[in-house]
Design a protein around this motif. Structure first.
Motif, PDB file in Angstrom:
ATOM      1  N   ILE A   1     -45.851   9.962  73.018  1.00 50.35           N
ATOM      2  CA  ILE A   1     -44.863   9.949  71.940  1.00 50.35           C
ATOM      3  C   ILE A   1     -45.228  11.048  70.940  1.00 50.35           C
ATOM      4  CG2 ILE A   1     -43.735   8.585  70.158  1.00 50.35           C
ATOM      5  CD1 ILE A   1     -43.351   7.541  73.061  1.00 50.35           C
ATOM      6  N   MET A   2     -44.241  11.851  70.577  1.00 46.22           N
ATOM      7  CA  MET A   2     -44.470  12.996  69.687  1.00 46.22           C
ATOM      8  C   MET A   2     -43.355  13.070  68.645  1.00 46.22           C
ATOM      9  SD  MET A   2     -44.667  16.996  70.847  1.00 46.22           S
ATOM     10  CE  MET A   2     -44.235  18.331  69.717  1.00 46.22           C
ATOM     11  N   THR A   3     -43.703  13.466  67.425  1.00 47.12           N
ATOM     12  CA  THR A   3     -42.728  13.672  66.356  1.00 47.12           C
ATOM     13  C   THR A   3     -43.195  14.844  65.516  1.00 47.12           C
ATOM     14  OG1 THR A   3     -41.473  12.551  64.594  1.00 47.12           O
ATOM     15  CG2 THR A   3     -43.828  12.042  64.756  1.00 47.12           C
ATOM     16  N   ASP A   4     -42.567  15.043  64.343  1.00 49.03           N
ATOM     17  CA  ASP A   4     -43.035  16.062  63.405  1.00 49.03           C
ATOM     18  C   ASP A   4     -43.299  15.402  62.050  1.00 49.03           C
ATOM     19  OD1 ASP A   4     -40.572  16.090  61.815  1.00 49.03           O
ATOM     20  OD2 ASP A   4     -39.666  17.237  63.437  1.00 49.03           O
ATOM     21  N   THR A   5     -43.824  16.161  61.122  1.00 53.47           N
ATOM     22  CA  THR A   5     -44.220  15.572  59.834  1.00 53.47           C
ATOM     23  C   THR A   5     -43.039  15.174  58.963  1.00 53.47           C
ATOM     24  OG1 THR A   5     -44.557  17.844  59.009  1.00 53.47           O
ATOM     25  CG2 THR A   5     -46.521  16.605  59.677  1.00 53.47           C
ATOM     26  N   ASN A   6     -41.817  15.536  59.353  1.00 47.37           N
ATOM     27  CA  ASN A   6     -40.657  15.033  58.627  1.00 47.37           C
ATOM     28  C   ASN A   6     -40.491  13.529  58.794  1.00 47.37           C
ATOM     29  OD1 ASN A   6     -39.331  17.201  57.207  1.00 47.37           O
ATOM     30  ND2 ASN A   6     -38.942  18.116  59.206  1.00 47.37           N
ATOM     31  N   SER A   7     -41.216  12.949  59.733  1.00 46.52           N
ATOM     32  CA  SER A   7     -41.215  11.488  59.903  1.00 46.52           C
ATOM     33  C   SER A   7     -41.995  10.788  58.795  1.00 46.52           C
ATOM     34  CB  SER A   7     -41.835  11.129  61.252  1.00 46.52           C
ATOM     35  OG  SER A   7     -43.216  11.490  61.261  1.00 46.52           O
ATOM     36  N   GLY A   8     -42.756  11.554  58.013  1.00 51.02           N
ATOM     37  CA  GLY A   8     -43.632  10.954  57.011  1.00 51.02           C
ATOM     38  C   GLY A   8     -45.021  10.683  57.549  1.00 51.02           C
ATOM     39  N   LEU A   9     -45.219  10.856  58.851  1.00 45.40           N
ATOM     40  CA  LEU A   9     -46.542  10.706  59.446  1.00 45.40           C
ATOM     41  C   LEU A   9     -47.314  12.010  59.333  1.00 45.40           C
ATOM     42  CD1 LEU A   9     -45.679   8.776  62.730  1.00 45.40           C
ATOM     43  CD2 LEU A   9     -47.109   7.921  60.875  1.00 45.40           C
ATOM     44  N   THR A  10     -48.568  11.921  58.931  1.00 38.76           N
ATOM     45  CA  THR A  10     -49.423  13.095  58.938  1.00 38.76           C
ATOM     46  C   THR A  10     -50.043  13.246  60.335  1.00 38.76           C
ATOM     47  OG1 THR A  10     -51.429  11.882  58.311  1.00 38.76           O
ATOM     48  CG2 THR A  10     -50.002  12.684  56.514  1.00 38.76           C
ATOM     49  N   VAL A  11     -50.615  14.405  60.580  1.00 46.07           N
ATOM     50  CA  VAL A  11     -51.276  14.640  61.858  1.00 46.07           C
ATOM     51  C   VAL A  11     -52.388  13.618  62.078  1.00 46.07           C
ATOM     52  CG1 VAL A  11     -52.667  16.280  63.180  1.00 46.07           C
ATOM     53  CG2 VAL A  11     -50.686  17.092  61.865  1.00 46.07           C
ATOM     54  N   GLU A  12     -53.163  13.334  61.037  1.00 46.35           N
ATOM     55  CA  GLU A  12     -54.274  12.394  61.150  1.00 46.35           C
ATOM     56  C   GLU A  12     -53.778  10.970  61.374  1.00 46.35           C
ATOM     57  OE1 GLU A  12     -57.981  10.847  61.526  1.00 46.35           O
ATOM     58  OE2 GLU A  12     -57.372  12.961  61.552  1.00 46.35           O
ATOM     59  N   GLU A  13     -52.737  10.554  60.657  1.00 47.43           N
ATOM     60  CA  GLU A  13     -52.175   9.217  60.861  1.00 47.43           C
ATOM     61  C   GLU A  13     -51.656   9.067  62.285  1.00 47.43           C
ATOM     62  OE1 GLU A  13     -50.657   8.285  56.289  1.00 47.43           O
ATOM     63  OE2 GLU A  13     -49.346   9.318  57.723  1.00 47.43           O
ATOM     64  N   GLY A  14     -51.012  10.123  62.779  1.00 50.99           N
ATOM     65  CA  GLY A  14     -50.525  10.094  64.146  1.00 50.99           C
ATOM     66  C   GLY A  14     -51.659   9.958  65.141  1.00 50.99           C
ATOM     67  N   ARG A  15     -52.737  10.698  64.910  1.00 48.98           N
ATOM     68  CA  ARG A  15     -53.878  10.649  65.824  1.00 48.98           C
ATOM     69  C   ARG A  15     -54.429   9.228  65.918  1.00 48.98           C
ATOM     70  NH1 ARG A  15     -56.632  14.367  63.519  1.00 48.98           N
ATOM     71  NH2 ARG A  15     -55.856  16.069  64.814  1.00 48.98           N
ATOM     72  N   LYS A  16     -54.535   8.545  64.784  1.00 44.81           N
ATOM     73  CA  LYS A  16     -55.065   7.181  64.769  1.00 44.81           C
ATOM     74  C   LYS A  16     -54.146   6.209  65.517  1.00 44.81           C
ATOM     75  CE  LYS A  16     -57.603   7.686  60.409  1.00 44.81           C
ATOM     76  NZ  LYS A  16     -57.664   7.274  58.975  1.00 44.81           N
ATOM     77  N   ALA A  17     -52.827   6.502  65.491  1.00 43.23           N
ATOM     78  CA  ALA A  17     -51.849   5.616  66.128  1.00 43.23           C
ATOM     79  C   ALA A  17     -51.517   6.043  67.557  1.00 43.23           C
ATOM     80  CB  ALA A  17     -50.575   5.569  65.288  1.00 43.23           C
TER      81      ALA A  17
ATOM     82  N   MET B   1     -44.917  20.626  60.123  1.00 47.56           N
ATOM     83  CA  MET B   1     -43.794  21.524  59.810  1.00 47.56           C
ATOM     84  C   MET B   1     -44.281  22.681  58.940  1.00 47.56           C
ATOM     85  SD  MET B   1     -41.105  20.324  61.314  1.00 47.56           S
ATOM     86  CE  MET B   1     -39.677  21.027  60.470  1.00 47.56           C
ATOM     87  N   PRO B   2     -43.727  23.889  59.155  1.00 50.98           N
ATOM     88  CA  PRO B   2     -44.109  25.036  58.330  1.00 50.98           C
ATOM     89  C   PRO B   2     -43.389  25.048  56.984  1.00 50.98           C
ATOM     90  CG  PRO B   2     -42.754  25.723  60.217  1.00 50.98           C
ATOM     91  CD  PRO B   2     -42.845  24.249  60.259  1.00 50.98           C
ATOM     92  N   ILE B   3     -44.116  25.392  55.936  1.00 52.42           N
ATOM     93  CA  ILE B   3     -43.525  25.599  54.614  1.00 52.42           C
ATOM     94  C   ILE B   3     -44.115  26.877  54.025  1.00 52.42           C
ATOM     95  CG2 ILE B   3     -43.114  23.150  54.152  1.00 52.42           C
ATOM     96  CD1 ILE B   3     -45.625  23.218  52.332  1.00 52.42           C
TER      97      ILE B   3
END
Length: 287
Positions: free
Chosen positions: A5-21, A28-30
């Motif tokens: 399962i993959m998403t982007d940070t517009n979901s409100g999930l950070t890379v680290e939070e995603g890794r834990k889950a 996303m680039p800014i």
């Protein structure tokens, strides 16, 4: 089949939070004052909110095709057979269409979901995908389920300042001048793929009250036949003061004691458009 399962940070999930889950999250680039960042890399959200409050120049952009494909390759090389990628709504960004185009090169191993969501409701979709995957559903089944449930959600957001909406062309400078003079706050709504004007009220407190009332109405009208355990109510914001964030969460918790209300910081790319001290609330139908 082993499904990622993959998403982007517009979901409100950070890379680290995603890794834990066990979720892959594409940052996303800014660009802030002509300096490029990936969300969560080199700039913290709290610092970014304060930069916005100070009037920095900040813009968001979609990931490059190479960003998508590099993560897809990494996932497949890690031993997964297929990928469900859930980006932000196609109505709000071209990244979904770009990902869909390039996914054709992966011979059906990458399924791009366009379920017309962003932020809090997108996060609910990502966790729904994990639940479905863990029940044994394959990528096609997960994609169909999320897209069939796409519009069963509501988001309301209000901004503290109209400056970012002026820059994006959603509000004219003249209109903003009148609104500022009258202390009018726009309440915006997403009940599908785009951000729409919902109401204008005087002051943030009245705007927050209206958003809570609107979620309550959605629960008891649009979602009246949905069991409580299949509804998720959550809040978000881009507060520079942590106490303000907790006060917003507590206000909504008091209004909806039957739900566990969680607060999530708005992503940097979203805040490029809504600015600092924006306030959001959402309800979603979940698995």
């Amino acid at each position: 089949m082993k499904t990622a399962i993959m998403t982007d940070t517009n979901s409100g999930l950070t890379v680290e939070e995603g890794r834990k889950a066990g979720i892959y999250v594409l940052p996303m680039p800014i660009t802030v004052n002509d300096r490029a960042y990936l969300e969560g890399v080199g700039i913290e959200l709290g610092d970014f909110y304060r930069e916005l409050e100070a009037g920095c120049d900040a813009v968001s952009s979609q990931p490059s095709p190479g960003d998508f494909t590099a993560m897809w390759d990494e996932i497949l090389e890690a031993g997964f057979d297929e990928i469900v990628y859930i980006p932000m709504s196609s109505g709000l960004s071209g990244s979904c269409a770009t990902a869909t185009t390039f996914s054709a090169e992966y011979e059906g191993k990458v399924k791009v979901v366009d379920n017309h969501r962003i932020s809090l409701s997108l996060m609910d979709s990502v966790y729904d995908a994990v639940k479905l995957r863990d029940r044994g559903c394959d990528a096609d089944t997960i994609k169909d389920s999320l897209e069939n449930n796409a519009y069963n959600q509501s988001i309301y957001v209000t901004v503290n300042s109209l400056d970012r909406l002026i820059r994006s062309g959603r509000v004219t400078a003249a209109g903003a001048a009148v609104a500022n003079a009258l202390n009018l706050k726009p309440v915006l709504q997403i009940q599908g793929e785009k951000l729409d004007a919902f109401a204008k009220v005087r002051g943030m407190k009245k705007a927050e009250k209206l958003m809570v009332e609107s979620i309550e109405e959605d629960i008891y009208t649009r979602f009246k036949d949905i069991p409580q355990e299949r509804l998720s109510v959550s809040v978000a914001g881009s507060f520079t003061d942590p106490d303000a964030a907790d006060n917003w969460r507590q206000q909504v918790q008091t209004a909806f004691p039957e739900f566990e209300i969680k607060y999530y910081p708005l992503s940097a790319s979203i805040c490029c458009h809504v600015g600092a001290n924006a306030v959001g609330i959402a309800v979603s139908v979940i698995e």
